[in-house]
Design an enzyme around this catalytic site. Structure first.
Site, short mmCIF file in Angstrom:
data_model
loop_
_atom_site.label_atom_id
_atom_site.label_comp_id
_atom_site.label_asym_id
_atom_site.label_seq_id
_atom_site.Cartn_x
_atom_site.Cartn_y
_atom_site.Cartn_z
N ASN A 142 -4.48 -63.05 5.12
CA ASN A 142 -4.10 -62.24 3.92
C ASN A 142 -2.75 -62.54 3.47
OD1 ASN A 142 -2.79 -59.61 2.79
ND2 ASN A 142 -4.38 -58.67 3.42
N THR A 162 0.90 -49.00 4.43
CA THR A 162 0.03 -49.78 4.57
C THR A 162 -1.33 -49.24 4.60
OG1 THR A 162 -0.99 -51.74 5.85
CG2 THR A 162 0.40 -49.88 6.98
N THR A 163 -2.54 -49.65 4.86
CA THR A 163 -3.74 -48.94 4.81
C THR A 163 -3.89 -48.01 6.18
OG1 THR A 163 -4.57 -50.95 3.46
CG2 THR A 163 -6.16 -49.34 4.18
N GLU A 181 -9.53 -56.95 -1.49
CA GLU A 181 -9.40 -55.61 -1.05
C GLU A 181 -9.09 -54.73 -2.17
OE1 GLU A 181 -6.66 -55.45 2.17
OE2 GLU A 181 -7.68 -56.78 3.61
N HIS A 214 -6.29 -55.86 10.86
CA HIS A 214 -5.19 -55.07 10.85
C HIS A 214 -4.32 -55.00 12.00
CE1 HIS A 214 -2.74 -51.90 8.95
NE2 HIS A 214 -3.05 -52.16 7.76
N GLY A 215 -3.10 -55.48 11.74
CA GLY A 215 -1.90 -55.43 12.88
C GLY A 215 -2.17 -56.43 14.07
N ARG A 272 2.06 -53.14 -5.88
CA ARG A 272 3.38 -53.45 -5.16
C ARG A 272 3.56 -54.87 -4.68
NH1 ARG A 272 2.61 -49.84 0.24
NH2 ARG A 272 2.07 -48.28 -1.53
N HIS A 273 2.33 -55.34 -4.27
CA HIS A 273 2.50 -56.66 -4.05
C HIS A 273 1.56 -57.69 -4.89
CE1 HIS A 273 -0.79 -55.46 -1.52
NE2 HIS A 273 0.20 -55.01 -0.59
N GLY A 316 -2.55 -60.91 8.22
CA GLY A 316 -1.57 -61.07 7.02
C GLY A 316 -0.18 -60.81 7.68
N HIS A 317 0.48 -59.68 7.92
CA HIS A 317 1.74 -59.42 8.08
C HIS A 317 2.36 -60.36 9.01
CE1 HIS A 317 5.06 -57.15 9.24
NE2 HIS A 317 5.35 -56.94 7.94
N ASP A 365 -0.77 -60.97 0.90
CA ASP A 365 -0.41 -59.71 0.20
C ASP A 365 1.42 -60.01 0.51
OD1 ASP A 365 -2.46 -58.83 -0.29
OD2 ASP A 365 -2.49 -57.15 1.10
N HIS A 366 1.98 -60.30 1.51
CA HIS A 366 3.28 -60.26 1.79
C HIS A 366 3.90 -61.41 1.13
CE1 HIS A 366 2.73 -56.39 3.29
NE2 HIS A 366 1.73 -56.63 3.93
N GLU A 414 -15.60 -54.03 8.28
CA GLU A 414 -14.46 -54.65 8.94
C GLU A 414 -13.82 -53.50 9.56
OE1 GLU A 414 -11.65 -57.15 6.45
OE2 GLU A 414 -10.10 -56.41 7.72
N ARG A 429 -3.30 -53.53 -4.87
CA ARG A 429 -3.33 -52.06 -4.93
C ARG A 429 -3.22 -51.53 -6.20
NH1 ARG A 429 -1.70 -50.62 0.74
NH2 ARG A 429 -1.60 -48.29 -0.03
N HIS A 457 -5.15 -57.78 -1.42
CA HIS A 457 -5.16 -56.63 -1.80
C HIS A 457 -4.56 -56.24 -3.03
CE1 HIS A 457 -4.98 -51.93 -0.24
NE2 HIS A 457 -5.44 -51.94 -1.19
#
Ligand code: PXP
Length: 280
Positions: free
Chosen positions: A17, A110-111, A80, A204-205, A59-60, A226-227, A19-20, A161, A55, A53
């Site tokens: 991911n 975040t989601t 996403e 996620h995470g 924002r990203h 991702g993050h 996004d960041h 997911e 959004r 994603h």
């Protein structure tokens, strides 16, 4: 590779991911760092697909990022998005390999939490069938619970997911009993969804320290991360972060059996410690 339980091991893909990368770019409003360049680099290091994603507040990731990713990527793109008419029109225009429908609130960092599939009503149904009609595989980002899995089947989803955010939060808090319970809930949901005919993903995470317990669940065929990887890239480079994550996933999958999948997470001595998970 062989699975101890049923003699067939499914491939486990890593979706990066990005996004960041866009979050950092947008902090200065220019073009650097470029999420597409990061996607190419991650693929060269072993990522199997790319997730972004878009959004509602942009924002990203931006609309033009999606167009460039779709046009230039050599691996599948997983878009996403919230189940809105605006996002549906963008998806149908670009036709990514898959769309993962996520709940979205503007105030969240975040989601947070999975999609309310049963309560999604006519709009969710309409978005799912329009995506399918456009030849896009539909994934629903859900909490690991059987009722939501049944609702996902009823809606015609191809993929679920499973949201690993609660597991990763508990791992950071270091609560072994609760971690074991949540890992068990994820493992049972993966088995239930697979038996119901859905393709099973998770994310996620996830970090170096939390990935093994999820990668060991034999029904899961894709992890979207991702993050943590983008954060690790600051210290050792994106290629190294992606290839180390891939190695941990392969090791866990090679050893995979249900007992391992349902055992509590154990911090890996070989891996750098996970930083406290940001909500950004
Ligand atoms: N999967 C879904 C559906 C997500 O919304 C996100 C976050 O955008 C991820 C996976 C990746 O989560 P993380 O950035 O915490 O690895």
């Amino acid at each position: 590779m062989r699975n101890n339980k049923n003699n067939t091991t499914r491939e486990l893909r890593l979706g990066i991911n990005i996004d960041h990368v866009a979050t950092i770019r947008n902090a200065r409003g220019g073009l650097h760092p470029d999420p597409l360049r990061a996607a190419h680099l991650a693929i060269a290091a072993g990522a199997d697909g790319v997730t972004a994603h878009l959004r509602e507040d942009r924002r990203h990731i931006s609309d033009s990022d999606i167009a460039r990713l779709k046009r230039e990527l050599t691996r599948p793109l997983n878009l996403e998005m919230a189940a809105t008419d605006e996002m549906l029109a963008i998806a149908v225009k670009h036709v990514p390999n898959a769309c993962c429908l996520v709940p979205e609130r503007r105030q969240e960092r975040t989601t947070e939490g999975g999609l309310d599939v049963a309560g999604g009503g006519r709009r969710l149904k309409r978005v799912v069938s329009a995506l399918k009609d456009a030849g896009i595989r539909v994934s629903l980002f859900i909490e690991p619970d059987p009722a939501t899995i049944e609702a996902s089947v009823a809606l015609g989803a191809d993929i679920v997911e499973l949201h690993t955010g609660r597991y990763c939060d508990l791992a950071l808090e270091g609560r072994p009993k609760s971690i074991a319970e949540e890992v068990k809930r994820l493992a049972q949901a993966a088995k239930f969804a697979d038996a119901a005919g859905l393709e099973v993903h998770a994310g996620h995470g996830l970090t170096y320290n939390t990935v093994a317990a999820v990668a060991a669940m034999p029904q899961i065929v894709e992890l979207n991360i991702g993050h943590f990887l983008i954060g690790e890239a600051i210290f050792g480079g994106l290629g190294q972060a992606v290839s180390h994550m891939g190695k941990l996933m392969r090791e866990a999958r090679a050893a995979s059996d249900e007992a391992l999948a349902e055992s509590a997470f154990k911090p890996s001595k070989a891996s750098p410690a996970a930083p406290k998970r940001s909500r950004v």
